[in-house]
Scaffold this active site. Structure first.
Site, PDB file in Angstrom:
ATOM      1  N   LYS A   1      33.134   8.409  78.017  1.00  0.00           N
ATOM      2  CA  LYS A   1      31.809   8.334  77.398  1.00  0.00           C
ATOM      3  C   LYS A   1      31.847   9.086  76.084  1.00  0.00           C
ATOM      4  CE  LYS A   1      28.118  10.695  78.901  1.00  0.00           C
ATOM      5  NZ  LYS A   1      27.633  11.414  77.676  1.00  0.00           N
TER       6      LYS A   1
ATOM      7  N   GLU B   1      19.186   8.696  76.500  1.00  0.00           N
ATOM      8  CA  GLU B   1      18.648  10.000  76.907  1.00  0.00           C
ATOM      9  C   GLU B   1      17.487  10.438  76.027  1.00  0.00           C
ATOM     10  OE1 GLU B   1      19.902  14.663  77.737  1.00  0.00           O
ATOM     11  OE2 GLU B   1      21.457  13.218  77.193  1.00  0.00           O
TER      12      GLU B   1
ATOM     13  N   GLU C   1      29.258  10.003  72.461  1.00  0.00           N
ATOM     14  CA  GLU C   1      27.933   9.990  71.863  1.00  0.00           C
ATOM     15  C   GLU C   1      27.991   9.391  70.464  1.00  0.00           C
ATOM     16  OE1 GLU C   1      26.254  13.891  71.873  1.00  0.00           O
ATOM     17  OE2 GLU C   1      26.649  14.227  74.005  1.00  0.00           O
TER      18      GLU C   1
ATOM     19  N   ASP D   1      33.509  12.425  79.885  1.00  0.00           N
ATOM     20  CA  ASP D   1      33.060  12.626  78.507  1.00  0.00           C
ATOM     21  C   ASP D   1      34.216  13.002  77.591  1.00  0.00           C
ATOM     22  OD1 ASP D   1      30.405  12.073  78.827  1.00  0.00           O
ATOM     23  OD2 ASP D   1      29.705  14.132  78.570  1.00  0.00           O
TER      24      ASP D   1
ATOM     25  N   SER E   1      28.453  18.426  79.910  1.00  0.00           N
ATOM     26  CA  SER E   1      27.392  19.336  80.352  1.00  0.00           C
ATOM     27  C   SER E   1      27.938  20.438  81.250  1.00  0.00           C
ATOM     28  CB  SER E   1      26.299  18.558  81.093  1.00  0.00           C
ATOM     29  OG  SER E   1      26.853  17.729  82.112  1.00  0.00           O
TER      30      SER E   1
END
Length: 273
Positions: free
Chosen positions: A118, A187, A120, A88, A50
């Protein structure tokens, strides 16, 4: 001999043991000063991709590179002593194959000193998560609204709000647990689904726009500090409005400079005799 002891940094097993034992606090951090301020209050500091949107003004997270993640994670490690630091894996650094994921995850951890990565994904990433975990790389999973899939999802839209979508997110959570993820970020999903996942999964579930029933909560620090402009997601609570304080400080400085009230004599260096 000094009685001072180095502060214990929370580990991945420490985070795992928090399932059902008190809410985990997670915050994003991208710099040494911010990490230093947040570290006493957070169990997890997430160096999220982010940062591409928050710090660099990108329209999405897709333009973030592995080199950027290494640099910012190093900065966070320098500013923190207590929190478990998770970094990430950026877009296109792990989706191609488990071997690609291992190569880049190993570099990210080795070069930055972070405790975990991390990534996704759901069922399609189970093999990759298993590959990483079996080779000593702890993984924090991320399901539901996945920012790296913004184009496929048609924007930053909540997930799991109809039966079919909810079942898909549920299967993703179970797949990440089977793969060996030590925890999962959920999320932007329907509250009943997040609640169910928190009850069903044996690993900690960390919510963001999910449910108060999750085992912990995470927010982008700039959002909760009021540094993200007027438009923020509905799940954000602003605990401060630093944007207004910064604006006022800059206004006062500019006024003092233009009126020659700054610098004063006390700000200047005298000549030595």
């Amino acid at each position: 001999m000094s009685s001072h002891r180095p502060q214990h940094r929370l580990s991945v097993p420490d985070i795992q043991r928090r399932k059902g034992a008190g809410s985990l606090v997670a915050l994003t951090a991208y710099s040494t000063p911010m990490a230093r301020l947040l570290d006493p209050h957070a169990d997890l500091l997430l160096v999220g991709d982010s940062l591409g949107m928050v710090l660099y003004g990108m329209p999405s997270t897709l333009g973030v590179s592995l080199e950027m993640m290494v640099a910012h994670t190093l900065a966070v490690m320098r500013g923190s002593r207590r929190a478990c630091v998770v970094a990430d894996l950026p877009f296109a650094s792990y989706q191609e194959s488990p071997r690609q994921a291992f190569r880049n995850a190993a570099r990210l951890l080795a070069d930055s000193g972070a405790q975990a990565v991390k990534l996704e994904g759901g069922e399609e990433m189970e093999e990759t998560v298993d590959f990483l975990v079996r080779r000593g790389i702890p993984v924090l999973a991320h399901i539901g609204l996945m920012p790296q899939q913004v184009n496929a999802m048609g924007g930053f839209k909540a997930q799991g709000r109809d039966p079919e979508s909810a079942e898909r997110v549920r299967r993703d959570g179970l797949a990440m647990q089977r793969g060996g993820a030590f925890a999962v970020v959920i999320e932007g999903v329907g509250e009943p689904l997040a609640r169910r996942l928190s009850e069903e999964l044996a690993i900690p579930c960390i919510g963001i726009g999910a449910s108060p029933a999750c085992d912990g909560q995470v927010l982008v620090s700039e959002d909760l500090l009021g540094l993200s402009g007027e438009q923020v997601p509905r799940f954000v609570e602003r605990y401060a409005r630093l944007d207004r304080e910064i604006d006022e400080a800059a206004r006062r400085f500019a006024e003092d400079v233009r009126e020659r009230r700054f610098p004063e004599a006390r700000h200047c260096f005298a000549m030595r005799e």
